[in-house]
Design a protein around this motif. Structure first.
Motif, mmCIF file in Angstrom:
data_model
loop_
_atom_site.group_PDB
_atom_site.id
_atom_site.type_symbol
_atom_site.label_atom_id
_atom_site.label_comp_id
_atom_site.label_asym_id
_atom_site.label_seq_id
_atom_site.Cartn_x
_atom_site.Cartn_y
_atom_site.Cartn_z
ATOM 1 N N ARG B 43 0.805 -1.208 0.000
ATOM 2 C CA ARG B 43 0.000 0.000 0.000
ATOM 3 C C ARG B 43 0.849 1.274 0.000
ATOM 4 O O ARG B 43 0.601 2.202 -0.763
ATOM 5 C CB ARG B 43 -0.924 -0.028 1.231
ATOM 6 C CG ARG B 43 -2.089 0.902 1.108
ATOM 7 C CD ARG B 43 -2.958 0.884 2.367
ATOM 8 N NE ARG B 43 -3.466 2.229 2.614
ATOM 9 C CZ ARG B 43 -4.391 2.805 1.859
ATOM 10 N NH1 ARG B 43 -4.897 2.170 0.818
ATOM 11 N NH2 ARG B 43 -4.805 4.027 2.134
ATOM 12 N N LYS B 47 1.353 4.191 -2.931
ATOM 13 C CA LYS B 47 1.224 5.637 -2.671
ATOM 14 C C LYS B 47 2.457 6.381 -3.185
ATOM 15 O O LYS B 47 2.354 7.475 -3.736
ATOM 16 C CB LYS B 47 1.069 5.887 -1.162
ATOM 17 C CG LYS B 47 -0.286 5.481 -0.616
ATOM 18 C CD LYS B 47 -1.305 6.605 -0.764
ATOM 19 C CE LYS B 47 -2.629 6.216 -0.110
ATOM 20 N NZ LYS B 47 -3.720 7.131 -0.491
ATOM 21 N N GLN B 50 2.230 6.613 -6.927
ATOM 22 C CA GLN B 50 1.202 7.594 -7.319
ATOM 23 C C GLN B 50 1.725 9.020 -7.157
ATOM 24 O O GLN B 50 1.450 9.892 -7.972
ATOM 25 C CB GLN B 50 -0.061 7.407 -6.464
ATOM 26 C CG GLN B 50 -0.825 6.120 -6.780
ATOM 27 C CD GLN B 50 -1.868 5.787 -5.730
ATOM 28 O OE1 GLN B 50 -2.275 6.635 -4.937
ATOM 29 N NE2 GLN B 50 -2.312 4.533 -5.711
ATOM 30 N N LEU B 54 4.124 11.155 -12.127
ATOM 31 C CA LEU B 54 3.979 12.224 -13.119
ATOM 32 C C LEU B 54 5.240 13.083 -13.217
ATOM 33 O O LEU B 54 5.626 13.501 -14.306
ATOM 34 C CB LEU B 54 2.742 13.073 -12.805
ATOM 35 C CG LEU B 54 1.432 12.271 -12.766
ATOM 36 C CD1 LEU B 54 0.253 13.168 -12.461
ATOM 37 C CD2 LEU B 54 1.201 11.504 -14.068
ATOM 38 N N ASP B 55 5.902 13.312 -12.083
ATOM 39 C CA ASP B 55 7.180 14.046 -12.120
ATOM 40 C C ASP B 55 8.237 13.256 -12.887
ATOM 41 O O ASP B 55 9.000 13.820 -13.670
ATOM 42 C CB ASP B 55 7.697 14.318 -10.693
ATOM 43 C CG ASP B 55 6.846 15.365 -9.972
ATOM 44 O OD1 ASP B 55 6.155 16.144 -10.662
ATOM 45 O OD2 ASP B 55 6.881 15.396 -8.728
ATOM 46 N N LEU B 57 7.697 11.024 -15.166
ATOM 47 C CA LEU B 57 7.318 11.027 -16.586
ATOM 48 C C LEU B 57 7.779 12.324 -17.265
ATOM 49 O O LEU B 57 8.354 12.304 -18.362
ATOM 50 C CB LEU B 57 5.798 10.855 -16.720
ATOM 51 C CG LEU B 57 5.184 10.991 -18.111
ATOM 52 C CD1 LEU B 57 5.857 10.041 -19.107
ATOM 53 C CD2 LEU B 57 3.681 10.714 -18.073
ATOM 54 N N VAL B 87 -0.526 -1.787 -10.398
ATOM 55 C CA VAL B 87 -1.747 -1.153 -10.903
ATOM 56 C C VAL B 87 -1.587 0.368 -10.943
ATOM 57 O O VAL B 87 -1.954 1.016 -11.924
ATOM 58 C CB VAL B 87 -2.979 -1.569 -10.069
ATOM 59 C CG1 VAL B 87 -4.187 -0.723 -10.424
ATOM 60 C CG2 VAL B 87 -3.294 -3.043 -10.274
ATOM 61 N N SER B 88 -1.006 0.947 -9.874
ATOM 62 C CA SER B 88 -0.834 2.405 -9.843
ATOM 63 C C SER B 88 -0.033 2.890 -11.047
ATOM 64 O O SER B 88 -0.344 3.922 -11.634
ATOM 65 C CB SER B 88 -0.131 2.823 -8.551
ATOM 66 O OG SER B 88 -0.946 2.517 -7.449
ATOM 67 N N ILE B 91 -1.979 2.525 -14.366
ATOM 68 C CA ILE B 91 -3.039 3.536 -14.524
ATOM 69 C C ILE B 91 -2.513 4.763 -15.278
ATOM 70 O O ILE B 91 -3.178 5.293 -16.174
ATOM 71 C CB ILE B 91 -3.625 3.896 -13.139
ATOM 72 C CG1 ILE B 91 -4.651 2.819 -12.764
ATOM 73 C CG2 ILE B 91 -4.271 5.293 -13.137
ATOM 74 C CD1 ILE B 91 -5.229 2.952 -11.388
ATOM 75 N N VAL B 92 -1.292 5.181 -14.942
ATOM 76 C CA VAL B 92 -0.706 6.322 -15.653
ATOM 77 C C VAL B 92 -0.444 5.937 -17.118
ATOM 78 O O VAL B 92 -0.743 6.713 -18.034
ATOM 79 C CB VAL B 92 0.595 6.796 -14.961
ATOM 80 C CG1 VAL B 92 1.224 7.941 -15.734
ATOM 81 C CG2 VAL B 92 0.306 7.216 -13.529
ATOM 82 N N ARG B 94 -1.981 3.661 -18.970
ATOM 83 C CA ARG B 94 -3.258 3.562 -19.702
ATOM 84 C C ARG B 94 -3.801 4.947 -20.041
ATOM 85 O O ARG B 94 -4.321 5.168 -21.137
ATOM 86 C CB ARG B 94 -4.304 2.870 -18.827
ATOM 87 C CG ARG B 94 -4.221 1.383 -18.790
ATOM 88 C CD ARG B 94 -5.299 0.875 -17.823
ATOM 89 N NE ARG B 94 -4.883 -0.348 -17.188
ATOM 90 C CZ ARG B 94 -5.186 -0.685 -15.933
ATOM 91 N NH1 ARG B 94 -5.913 0.108 -15.178
ATOM 92 N NH2 ARG B 94 -4.756 -1.825 -15.452
ATOM 93 N N THR B 95 -3.695 5.861 -19.064
ATOM 94 C CA THR B 95 -4.269 7.190 -19.276
ATOM 95 C C THR B 95 -3.512 7.949 -20.365
ATOM 96 O O THR B 95 -4.131 8.518 -21.264
ATOM 97 C CB THR B 95 -4.289 7.985 -17.946
ATOM 98 O OG1 THR B 95 -4.970 7.195 -16.962
ATOM 99 C CG2 THR B 95 -5.014 9.313 -18.103
ATOM 100 N N VAL B 96 -2.171 7.931 -20.318
ATOM 101 C CA VAL B 96 -1.445 8.666 -21.363
ATOM 102 C C VAL B 96 -1.602 7.994 -22.731
ATOM 103 O O VAL B 96 -1.637 8.675 -23.752
ATOM 104 C CB VAL B 96 0.061 8.901 -21.035
ATOM 105 C CG1 VAL B 96 0.213 9.815 -19.829
ATOM 106 C CG2 VAL B 96 0.824 7.605 -20.859
ATOM 107 N N THR B 318 -5.366 -4.623 -20.540
ATOM 108 C CA THR B 318 -4.132 -4.131 -19.921
ATOM 109 C C THR B 318 -4.165 -4.292 -18.401
ATOM 110 O O THR B 318 -3.916 -3.352 -17.655
ATOM 111 C CB THR B 318 -3.876 -2.647 -20.269
ATOM 112 O OG1 THR B 318 -5.029 -1.881 -19.870
ATOM 113 C CG2 THR B 318 -3.600 -2.451 -21.737
#
Lengths: 93, 335
Positions: B43, B47, B50, B54-55, B57, B87-88, B91-92, B94-96, B318
């Motif tokens: 867990r 976190k 997550q 983004l930083d 990336l 999974v976390s 998720i990034v 898949r979204t991009v 995915t």
């Protein structure tokens, strides 16, 4: 959350999340509808998107599993929204 | 020209790498470091990923000096690894992939290590020793599969080292294994430990229990120093790994051996493997911490190979999976 439910009537959480456009709601749906709930979890989760809205329905007899599932969902949703803010807007189809 | 971006987050490292036809354009990484004596839990690790994905990336895109539209394929680690961190990170990815309208590809983490090791070292068809905190396997390629010749039957060798580091309350920065290695260099009194090679497989849990139980007393009495125990532990577990690797090489008639995975940057392991290889007239290939330790570029590289042979993953497929064996993947990119 409906806490009055008994064992025969499951606990339910319904969320409706608005997005700026329907394309963004569609992307959030694409990302968040892939993962199944963990095997040990008793939660049934359904995700639907309609126009610019994302609707999520959680159902379980166990309040603890339900809470974990909803919390995890919010973490993931937050990550999707942040990703869109920093690396969007979506390219045209 | 194909540019692949790879998202890795199967354990406590969050890495995003960009590969352009075998050239590393960027490979930033952020590691979740826990206090001494503590391991990383799913867990908290999720976190961490997550909070930093983004930083990292943005850092990768800046360093590679490319725009999202230059990317041809998005690769992410499908497994094996810890569920929540996997999974976390996915998720990034898949979204991009959707934001940028790019195809996406799920990559086996172990295959990532192997392909990155082959690329960086130039090893053509090596016997591979894959050693990390979560995996311990001896692998050889045959007919479209990376076949597992031997593996751990309980915990990974890196997990054994990490957990002993916790007993000694060593720092987890930069990694517990690195700190064990530094202490081991100063040790010289050898403590005999249970040596558990079973056919082509190895076992570390009995050995770990033994040294965990004995260590406090031996250090207290002054009979052995922590340095001596780190030295003894490394010598024993590495000897076991060399033994099964050598047997796999003899079986396959292999003249190349490649070490990959986080434990693979241990200099003593490389030295011992080098001696074995030399005695057999074989060549040792190894990489440094940039590519041994989990990173995004290795996922991009394996994905680049898969994409080249026409593979992509439909978005709805995915998913991530904690168990995903190396030999489940059909290797379509090698002859």
């Amino acid at each position: 959350m409906d806490n009055s439910a008994t064992n025969s009537e499951p606990l339910v959480v319904d969320l409706s999340i608005p997005f700026p456009t329907s394309r963004e709601a569609e992307i959030a749906y694409g990302t968040l509808s892939v993962d199944a709930e963990p095997k040990r979890s008793s939660v049934k989760k359904t995700v639907v998107h309609k126009d610019n809205m994302l609707h999520i329905h959680f159902e379980s007899n166990d309040a603890r599993f339900l809470r974990v599932s909803v919390n995890t969902f919010f973490d993931h949703l937050g990550l999707v929204v942040q990703t869109m803010e920093r690396f969007g807007p979506p390219r045209l189809k | 020209m194909v540019i692949a971006i790879g998202f890795e987050g199967s354990a406590n490292k969050l890495g995003i790498g960009i590969m352009k036809d075998g050239v590393v354009l960027a490979n930033p990484r952020h590691t979740y470091i826990t206090p001494p004596g503590q391991g990383f839990l799913p867990r908290d690790t999720a976190k961490h990923h997550q909070a930093h994905a983004l930083d990292v990336l943005q850092e990768a895109l800046d360093e590679a000096k490319i725009k999202p539209e230059d990317i041809d394929v998005i690769c992410y680690t499908k497994g094996p690894g810890m569920g929540a961190p996997l999974v976390s990170t996915a998720i990034v990815a898949r979204t991009v992939a959707q934001l940028w309208q790019k195809p996406i590809l799920g990559v086996n983490h172990c295959i990532g290590h192997i392909e990155m090791g082959r690329l960086i070292t130039g090893a053509d068809n090596p016997t591979v020793l894959y050693v990390s905190g979560g995996n311990t396997q001896v692998i050889a390629y045959l007919e479209q599969r990376y076949r597992i010749f031997g593996e751990t039957i309980d915990i990974a060798v890196g997990n054994c080292l990490d957990r002993f580091a916790r007993v000694l309350k060593l720092s987890n920065d930069p990694s517990p294994g690195y700190n064990i290695e530094q202490l081991a260099k100063k040790g010289n009194k050898f403590l005999e430990l249970p040596y558990a090679v079973k056919g082509m497989d190895v076992s570390f849990s009995g050995l770990l229990s033994y040294i965990e139980e004995k260590a406090p007393g031996l250090i207290e009495s002054g009979e052995y120093t922590p340095e001596d125990l780190c030295f003894s532990l490394q010598e024993t577990v590495f000897a076991m790994l060399i033994e099964i690797t050598e047997r796999a090489m003899a079986h396959c008639g292999s003249q190349e051996v490649l070490i990959v995975g986080g434990v693979g940057c241990n200099q003593r392991l490389q030295e011992m493997m080098g001696i074995m290889a030399e005695e057999r007239g074989a060549k040792l290939y190894a990489t440094d911490d940039r590519f041994c330790i989990d990173n995004g570029a290795m996922i991009a590289q394996a994905g680049w190979e898969m994409f080249r042979t026409g593979q992509t993953t439909p978005l709805q497929e995915t998913t991530c999976t904690q168990r995903f064996r190396t030999d489940e993947v059909e290797v379509t990119w090698r002859s």
